[in-house]
Design a protein around this motif. Structure first.
Motif, mmCIF file in Angstrom:
data_model
loop_
_atom_site.group_PDB
_atom_site.id
_atom_site.type_symbol
_atom_site.label_atom_id
_atom_site.label_comp_id
_atom_site.label_asym_id
_atom_site.label_seq_id
_atom_site.Cartn_x
_atom_site.Cartn_y
_atom_site.Cartn_z
ATOM 1 N N PHE A 7 -27.788 107.528 -59.647
ATOM 2 C CA PHE A 7 -27.026 107.251 -60.867
ATOM 3 C C PHE A 7 -27.231 105.828 -61.354
ATOM 4 O O PHE A 7 -27.042 105.554 -62.537
ATOM 5 C CB PHE A 7 -25.532 107.526 -60.642
ATOM 6 N N ARG A 8 -27.607 104.917 -60.451
ATOM 7 C CA ARG A 8 -27.857 103.533 -60.875
ATOM 8 C C ARG A 8 -29.313 103.298 -61.266
ATOM 9 O O ARG A 8 -29.690 102.163 -61.525
ATOM 10 C CB ARG A 8 -27.470 102.581 -59.739
ATOM 11 N N ASN A 9 -30.147 104.372 -61.276
ATOM 12 C CA ASN A 9 -31.525 104.251 -61.760
ATOM 13 C C ASN A 9 -32.345 103.333 -60.857
ATOM 14 O O ASN A 9 -33.107 102.499 -61.318
ATOM 15 C CB ASN A 9 -31.466 103.742 -63.221
ATOM 16 N N ARG A 10 -32.195 103.485 -59.532
ATOM 17 C CA ARG A 10 -32.869 102.579 -58.599
ATOM 18 C C ARG A 10 -33.993 103.279 -57.855
ATOM 19 O O ARG A 10 -34.029 104.490 -57.726
ATOM 20 C CB ARG A 10 -31.856 102.029 -57.585
ATOM 21 N N CYS A 11 -34.888 102.460 -57.327
ATOM 22 C CA CYS A 11 -36.045 102.922 -56.572
ATOM 23 C C CYS A 11 -35.590 103.684 -55.316
ATOM 24 O O CYS A 11 -34.664 103.261 -54.638
ATOM 25 C CB CYS A 11 -36.866 101.704 -56.182
ATOM 26 N N PRO A 12 -36.265 104.823 -54.980
ATOM 27 C CA PRO A 12 -35.866 105.572 -53.783
ATOM 28 C C PRO A 12 -36.166 104.848 -52.471
ATOM 29 O O PRO A 12 -35.562 105.147 -51.443
ATOM 30 C CB PRO A 12 -36.663 106.872 -53.882
ATOM 31 N N GLN A 13 -37.108 103.924 -52.489
ATOM 32 C CA GLN A 13 -37.488 103.261 -51.235
ATOM 33 C C GLN A 13 -36.637 102.032 -50.943
ATOM 34 O O GLN A 13 -36.099 101.896 -49.856
ATOM 35 C CB GLN A 13 -38.967 102.868 -51.299
ATOM 36 N N CYS A 14 -36.514 101.134 -51.906
ATOM 37 C CA CYS A 14 -35.799 99.879 -51.645
ATOM 38 C C CYS A 14 -34.396 99.864 -52.239
ATOM 39 O O CYS A 14 -33.553 99.084 -51.796
ATOM 40 C CB CYS A 14 -36.592 98.691 -52.176
#
Ligand SMILES: [Zn+2]
Length: 121
Positions: A7-14
């Motif tokens: 939901f925060r539009n963040r990278c899946p890895q970091c």
């Protein structure tokens, strides 16, 4: 944590870099613009050509679930279950929720299958 990052539009890895360029969901200037790689950890957001075609299935599921919730809401509001007004209300909600569905479906697809494809370079 994973759902929060989606939901925060963040990278899946970091969990730090943005996947979509524009933070504002309802800014139609650059709705579909995505980073090619994570600006923080260099994670590849486009592992293969046509990777995001599969996100259509996720989008279909999200839209169906939202439509079901809207029909239930209409029923408790006083409409019949098979009233034509329900259809009109669902269409309006689908248009309004399009940016959310678009982003969520791509992010969910990336979180599920992003690291399972061997990158051939
Ligand atoms: Zn990253």
């Amino acid at each position: 944590m994973v759902i929060k990052n989606i939901f925060r539009n963040r990278c899946p890895q970091c969990g730090k870099g943005l996947v979509f360029l524009n933070k504002n969901l309802f800014s139609f200037l650059n709705l579909t613009g995505m980073n090619l790689k994570c600006p923080n950890c260099n994670y590849n957001f486009f592992p293969e050509i046509g990777f995001y075609w599969g996100a259509m299935f996720v989008s279909y599921g999200l839209a169906s679930f939202e439509g079901l919730l809207i029909i239930i809401g209409c029923y408790f509001y006083g409409n019949d279950l098979f009233d034509y007004w329900n259809l009109a209300i669902i269409v309006v909600f689908m248009v309004v929720l399009f940016p959310l569905n678009f982003r969520l479906s791509r992010l969910i697809w990336l979180y599920i299958f992003g690291n399972r494809i061997e990158v051939l370079e």
